[in-house]
Each structure stands twice: as structure tokens, then as C-alpha cells.
Design a protein around this motif. Sequence first.
Motif, mmCIF file in Angstrom:
data_model
loop_
_atom_site.group_PDB
_atom_site.id
_atom_site.type_symbol
_atom_site.label_atom_id
_atom_site.label_comp_id
_atom_site.label_asym_id
_atom_site.label_seq_id
_atom_site.Cartn_x
_atom_site.Cartn_y
_atom_site.Cartn_z
ATOM 1 N N ALA A 212 -52.952 9.021 8.656
ATOM 2 C CA ALA A 212 -52.954 10.317 7.977
ATOM 3 C C ALA A 212 -51.538 10.787 7.680
ATOM 4 C CB ALA A 212 -53.700 11.352 8.826
ATOM 5 N N LEU A 213 -50.584 10.458 8.569
ATOM 6 C CA LEU A 213 -49.182 10.780 8.296
ATOM 7 C C LEU A 213 -48.699 10.085 7.035
ATOM 8 C CD1 LEU A 213 -47.292 10.727 11.713
ATOM 9 C CD2 LEU A 213 -47.454 12.641 10.121
ATOM 10 N N GLU A 246 -45.478 12.270 19.470
ATOM 11 C CA GLU A 246 -44.630 11.901 18.330
ATOM 12 C C GLU A 246 -45.262 12.367 17.020
ATOM 13 O OE1 GLU A 246 -42.285 8.118 16.314
ATOM 14 O OE2 GLU A 246 -43.770 7.738 17.878
ATOM 15 N N GLN A 247 -46.561 12.141 16.882
ATOM 16 C CA GLN A 247 -47.250 12.554 15.658
ATOM 17 C C GLN A 247 -47.176 14.065 15.464
ATOM 18 O OE1 GLN A 247 -50.875 10.787 16.922
ATOM 19 N NE2 GLN A 247 -50.395 8.760 16.091
ATOM 20 N N LEU A 248 -47.382 14.815 16.525
ATOM 21 C CA LEU A 248 -47.309 16.272 16.420
ATOM 22 C C LEU A 248 -45.864 16.722 16.185
ATOM 23 C CD1 LEU A 248 -49.826 17.188 19.250
ATOM 24 C CD2 LEU A 248 -50.204 17.326 16.783
ATOM 25 N N GLY A 249 -44.894 15.974 16.712
ATOM 26 C CA GLY A 249 -43.497 16.284 16.446
ATOM 27 C C GLY A 249 -43.137 16.092 14.985
ATOM 28 N N VAL A 250 -43.699 15.066 14.357
ATOM 29 C CA VAL A 250 -43.454 14.844 12.925
ATOM 30 C C VAL A 250 -44.050 15.980 12.100
ATOM 31 C CG1 VAL A 250 -43.891 13.315 10.972
ATOM 32 C CG2 VAL A 250 -43.328 12.346 13.207
ATOM 33 N N VAL A 251 -45.246 16.428 12.478
ATOM 34 C CA VAL A 251 -45.855 17.565 11.771
ATOM 35 C C VAL A 251 -44.961 18.791 11.886
ATOM 36 C CG1 VAL A 251 -47.808 19.160 11.743
ATOM 37 C CG2 VAL A 251 -48.213 16.711 12.008
ATOM 38 N N ALA A 252 -44.419 19.023 13.082
ATOM 39 C CA ALA A 252 -43.518 20.165 13.265
ATOM 40 C C ALA A 252 -42.277 20.026 12.382
ATOM 41 C CB ALA A 252 -43.116 20.278 14.733
ATOM 42 N N GLU A 253 -41.745 18.821 12.279
ATOM 43 C CA GLU A 253 -40.573 18.599 11.419
ATOM 44 C C GLU A 253 -40.906 18.861 9.955
ATOM 45 O OE1 GLU A 253 -38.146 14.819 9.614
ATOM 46 O OE2 GLU A 253 -38.896 14.634 11.671
ATOM 47 N N VAL A 254 -42.034 18.316 9.498
ATOM 48 C CA VAL A 254 -42.421 18.469 8.091
ATOM 49 C C VAL A 254 -42.611 19.930 7.723
ATOM 50 C CG1 VAL A 254 -44.279 17.998 6.431
ATOM 51 C CG2 VAL A 254 -43.418 16.163 7.904
ATOM 52 N N THR A 255 -43.133 20.708 8.652
ATOM 53 C CA THR A 255 -43.388 22.124 8.378
ATOM 54 C C THR A 255 -42.191 23.015 8.696
ATOM 55 O OG1 THR A 255 -44.426 22.342 10.561
ATOM 56 C CG2 THR A 255 -45.873 21.890 8.694
ATOM 57 N N GLY A 256 -41.069 22.410 9.101
ATOM 58 C CA GLY A 256 -39.840 23.163 9.301
ATOM 59 C C GLY A 256 -39.665 23.784 10.667
ATOM 60 N N LEU A 264 -40.444 18.200 21.424
ATOM 61 C CA LEU A 264 -41.428 17.131 21.581
ATOM 62 C C LEU A 264 -40.759 15.759 21.617
ATOM 63 C CD1 LEU A 264 -44.158 18.532 19.174
ATOM 64 C CD2 LEU A 264 -44.528 17.998 21.591
ATOM 65 N N HIS A 265 -39.782 15.547 20.743
ATOM 66 C CA HIS A 265 -39.136 14.230 20.692
ATOM 67 C C HIS A 265 -38.215 14.012 21.890
ATOM 68 C CE1 HIS A 265 -41.012 13.433 16.975
ATOM 69 N NE2 HIS A 265 -40.267 14.230 16.232
ATOM 70 N N GLN A 266 -37.528 15.057 22.358
ATOM 71 C CA GLN A 266 -36.679 14.899 23.539
ATOM 72 C C GLN A 266 -37.517 14.574 24.767
ATOM 73 O OE1 GLN A 266 -33.054 15.107 23.552
ATOM 74 N NE2 GLN A 266 -33.707 13.913 25.322
#
Length: 489
Positions: A212-213, A246-256, A264-266
Motif C-alpha cells: 500500500a505504501l 517503520e510503516q507508520l513512521g513513513v506515513v508520519a513523514e509523508v503527512t509532515g 518511531l524511527h529512532q
Amino acid sequence: MERLDEAGEAKDTLRRHVLHHVDFAERAAPLLHGRDQRHWLHRLDAETLNLRAALDRAVTAGDGGLGLRLVNALTWYWYLRGRFGEAVRSLRHAMEGADLEDTPVPGPTAGSAVDPAVGPAAVRTDSALAAALASARARRAAFALYTGDDPAADGSFEGADTWGRWLLAHARCGFGDPAGGDGSFDGLTAEFRKAGDRWGEAAALSTLATQALYEGDLAAVRRHAGASAALFAEVGDRWGQLQASEQLGVVAEVTGDYPAAARLHQDGVRSAEELQLWSHVSFRLARLGRIALLTGDDVRATELHERARRLAVEQSHRTAEQFAENGLALGARRRGDLDAAEALLRPWLDWNRRFGVDAGAALVLAQLGYVAEQRGDARRAGELHRDGFAAARRSGDPRAVALALEGLAGARAAAGRPEEAASLLGTAAAVRDAVGAPLPPAERADVDRAAERAREALGGPGFTAAFARGRTLTAEDQIRLLDAAVSHE
């Protein structure tokens, strides 16, 4: 060994050694999926030399069945430890030892009669060997994708176990059809659920989130990642929980939401280092590098991406290496070092095209297009972004489509076509809004450059009107208009 040879007992003793370690690996395999994951990783670490010796002895003795059982059992251990090169070599060794690498072993077909001269036991053995071979073939194809050694992972894997087919589907994410035309992720989820395999169900859901990503469906990412995280927590699998975070961290990044993404990544880096999951550490370091770039800390971004690249190279994980080097290229371009950015990006364009990775090709083409634009070569920039649009469409990711449209807007603005540029920006914004992923302020430098050029030429009202018209057009409408305009230039 000399005394055993003298007593005529060497062969039997070595076979018992092989049998012991095959049994050990098969007992350990399911225990890597739960609360004792760390303990069993260390147990397998300690037995590495014995396990390698057991495989060599099984192959030397011509016992293909034992060799296949051993490598199939060790697959997840190799994956978690990032030993992708060893996995490819060992799987190939076992398959060659079975003397069946390229020739499927026939098993009994439904309703077939048993040959009285052979007997049911031999038929069952052939069937088990054929299944073990198919399972090893699927695993080897998966690891070959990870290492970038072999783009041909689309053969027949009929008869492979569900776990092997899941691993191949997981490896195929981003490589065209992830299910390989032989089943869907939903189908794998159902198979695991029917078997009562909670870990397998969680893993299949996690892979759905990853896919989905690639498709830019953030709502599906949250849904599948949340469901998989709950199941992984239930069985106590920390690798799985790392995947979801990691997946939820990417969503957070994409949404700013950069603070949430960094947190999450740390946490992911610390947990992955504790488990010594080095490939995962590489990805999480590079994710932190992206956040550092977006928050203006270029020095830290470079340091994180370099660390991520070194780990990826050590693990022979080509996808992780690409992710880290793309981050280094992004940083170089932001600093104005266009030659360094291009040198980092060019090899990965060829790699993505060779493997049919449209999502990766679209990203690299976008960055190369911006390099050309910043050099003042508007025509070349337009060609690269046009190729990037085609790759983005094939990838199915609306955000990649929007990125290509934004790149084309920059190229058209640089070519003195401000109205087309403003219209393209309007369409790109509409595409992003439709999937709930508007471009965050920290990622607007390229878009703002194009918009400023167009606004200077058109004036505020003219730019606003052209941008609004673009919002009413589809991406395909824009490409048709663009192709027609370029053909007349």
C-alpha cells in the motif's frame, strides 16, 4: 575422524551430525517468530559453523532431502541476520545437491495409481522432495531479489509452502506484480488464517501495508500496519513490530509529522540494534536521514545515510543500499552539488529498469530531471520527467504521478511556458489532495521554484487562474496537452 575411519564409523557419525543439526534448525525456525526470538537468534549464531558443515556433508553424501530441509528451515534466520549472500549460496548448494535444480521432481497427481514396484513410501518421498525443492526455489528467488543478483524471479513455484510464497511476495514489493501472478496477498492472509498461523497472518498483513505504501494508499497502510502490529504483539515478535512502526513512521513523514516520524524511527534503530537486525538498522538509519534532510540538518542527514549505506553493503542488501544512496543524492542536490547527485543516481536508474522496479525508476528519474533543470537544460529535464511520469503511472502510486507532474511544471517554467507550468502544478496538487497527502512545506522547494517562475511571468491573477484550470484536468489530460505542445516546438 581418523579413529572413526579406522573403526568404520565415520559415515554413520557424520550422518548423525547432519540429522542432529537439521532437527535443531527445524525446531528453531518457528521459535524465531515469537517472544524467544532473540534467544534463538543467538543459539543459531553459535551453531553457524556446525550448520554450514551439516549442509556440506548432506550435499556431499548425496542426501538432497536433508539439505533442502536444512536450508528451508534456516531461511528466516538468514533473513533476520541480513545474510542474504549466504542464503543465496546455500539454497543453490542444496538444490544442486538434490540434482534437481532445473528439473522439477514429479510427485503423485490426484487420483494417480501407485506403482507396485515402487510402493507408496517412495511416492510419498518423491512428493515431499518435490515440495521441498519448490519451497527452496521460492526462497532463493526472494533472496536473489534482495541481493540484486537475478531479476528472473517469475518462474513457477507451484508446490512451494505458504511461508516460502509469502517471502517471495514480500521481496517482490515494488517489483511490478508482487504476487507474481500466482496469488494475492489477501489469498496468502487467508491461507495463514485457515492454518491458524497467527504469525503468518500478521506477516501477510504487514506485506499488504508495504505494498500500500508503494501504491500511495495511506489509509490502507494505517489499517494493515495496525492490524499486523496487534497480531505481532500477540505472538511477541519484535521484528514484526519493527515492520509496523517503520510503516507508520513513513506515513508520519509523508503527512509532515516529522517529530512523530523521527521518534518511531529512532526507537526502531535501538530495537533493531538490540536484536542485531542489521538490514533493518540500515533502513531505519536512512529513514532518520530523510527526516534530518527535511528539517534542515544536512550534516546529520549525510552521516546517517552514510552509516546506512555501509551497513547495506555489508549485508549485500541492494535495495537498502539504493535507499541510502538516494538519500545522499537528495542531500547533494539540495547543496547544489549536481554532479555528485547525478553520479549517485545514474547507476540506480539502470538497476531499477533492469529489475522492472517502476516505483524506484520514477523517483530516480524525478531527481535526475531536477538536476537537469537546475543546470538550465529545460529540454532534457522535460524528457526525464516525461519518462518518470510513465514509470509513475505503471507503479500505481498517485504521489509518484504528482511528483512527475511537478517536475514537468519546473521544466516548462524553465522553458518559458509559465501557463503550462501553473496548470501542471494545479493538477499535481489535486492528485495529492485526492489521496490525502498534500506536499509538506519542507518538500516544496522544487515546486516553489517552478511556481515563482510562473507567477513572475503571469502575474498573481494569471497564475491563480491557470493553477485552478489545472485542478480540473487529469494527469492524462496534461500529458496529452504537453505532448502536443512539445511536438510543435
